[in-house]
Design a protein around this motif. Structure first.
Motif, PDB file in Angstrom:
ATOM      1  N   TYR A  96      10.667  57.603  -1.391  1.00  0.00           N
ATOM      2  CA  TYR A  96      11.962  57.209  -0.822  1.00  0.00           C
ATOM      3  C   TYR A  96      11.758  56.402   0.450  1.00  0.00           C
ATOM      4  O   TYR A  96      12.417  55.376   0.679  1.00  0.00           O
ATOM      5  CB  TYR A  96      12.796  58.455  -0.531  1.00  0.00           C
ATOM      6  N   LYS A  99      10.576  52.876  -0.290  1.00  0.00           N
ATOM      7  CA  LYS A  99      11.674  52.044  -0.782  1.00  0.00           C
ATOM      8  C   LYS A  99      12.552  51.565   0.369  1.00  0.00           C
ATOM      9  O   LYS A  99      13.049  50.434   0.355  1.00  0.00           O
ATOM     10  CB  LYS A  99      12.503  52.815  -1.806  1.00  0.00           C
ATOM     11  N   GLU A 113      14.468  48.352  -0.681  1.00  0.00           N
ATOM     12  CA  GLU A 113      14.965  48.707  -2.008  1.00  0.00           C
ATOM     13  C   GLU A 113      15.995  49.830  -1.954  1.00  0.00           C
ATOM     14  O   GLU A 113      16.700  50.074  -2.926  1.00  0.00           O
ATOM     15  CB  GLU A 113      13.794  49.112  -2.908  1.00  0.00           C
ATOM     16  N   ARG A 114      16.013  50.566  -0.836  1.00  0.00           N
ATOM     17  CA  ARG A 114      17.026  51.610  -0.624  1.00  0.00           C
ATOM     18  C   ARG A 114      17.694  51.354   0.720  1.00  0.00           C
ATOM     19  O   ARG A 114      17.037  51.003   1.697  1.00  0.00           O
ATOM     20  CB  ARG A 114      16.386  53.003  -0.624  1.00  0.00           C
TER      21      ARG A 114
END
Length: 219
Positions: A11, A14, A19-20
């Motif tokens: 996480y 990302k 990406e997050r």
């Protein structure tokens, strides 16, 4: 970082890659993790101990001038090459490798620990109290000016940060032998799976000199 934030490594990666999304709550956690007061009187001094930076350009003269703030005429052209670069120049321990045809390989600046100290001397005495922050900022400003659409124009391929725990005669210093014991028992976090240790000394005319203990993780 992911341990401090209470999230998984995937996480966190990302988020770093974009990406997050980074929520306002996560921003606050990140800010808090950097500025939280520690229950410790230990003082560390951080220094740049090794840096490699590559620029996708064939203009070595401009890189030396704009980034290092030095004159390329003061560099020595070496007869041998390294890292598959056809040209290698040096100023003290500051090394610059460059291509005249392969723009992707471009220009590579290599600074070992000693070279970093030499660069700091240039910062202080010849470049108006310039800092490492200024240096890295100049790298990205140069990249944005030369190739704003090329996200790979500048790349830091190596950055070593040395943390020096200042000598503390009152409270003592961190015991590396305790760290070595922890390593032997496998009690450390992180992706590195191996460790090594060097303990030695030297015989001199004045007697034996203890060179101390060095512990490596994953190198």
């Amino acid at each position: 970082m992911c341990d401090l934030l209470g999230i998984s490594l995937s996480y966190y990666r990302k988020m770093e890659k974009g990406e997050r999304a980074v929520t306002s709550e996560m921003e606050e956690k990140i800010r808090h993790s950097f500025f939280k007061k520690r229950e410790s009187s230990t003082v560390f001094v951080g220094t740049n101990d090794y840096t490699n930076i590559r620029f996708q350009t064939l203009n070595v003269r401009e890189v030396v001038s704009k980034i290092l703030g030095l004159n390329v005429e003061n560099f020595q052209l070496n007869e041998y090459n390294r890292y598959q670069y056809p040209f290698f120049i040096s100023y003290g321990h500051i090394n610059v490798y460059y291509h005249d045809k392969d723009i992707k390989a471009g220009v590579l600046i290599e600074m070992s620990g000693q070279a970093c100290r030499e660069m700091e001397y240039e910062f202080e005495y010849h470049q108006k109290q310039r800092t490492w922050y200024d240096f890295f900022n100049d790298c990205f400003l140069y990249a944005n000016k030369k190739a704003p659409e090329n996200g790979d124009f500048v790349k830091i391929t190596r950055f070593d940060l040395a943390l020096d725990e200042q000598y503390n005669p009152q409270e003592g210093n961190f015991d590396l032998f305790k760290l070595l014991t922890s390593a032997r028992e496998g009690r450390w976090n992180g992706r590195k799976q191996n460790y090594s240790a060097v303990l030695g000394g030297r015989r001199t005319k004045e007697g034996m000199i203890n060179d101390g203990l060095t512990v490596y993780f994953g190198s």
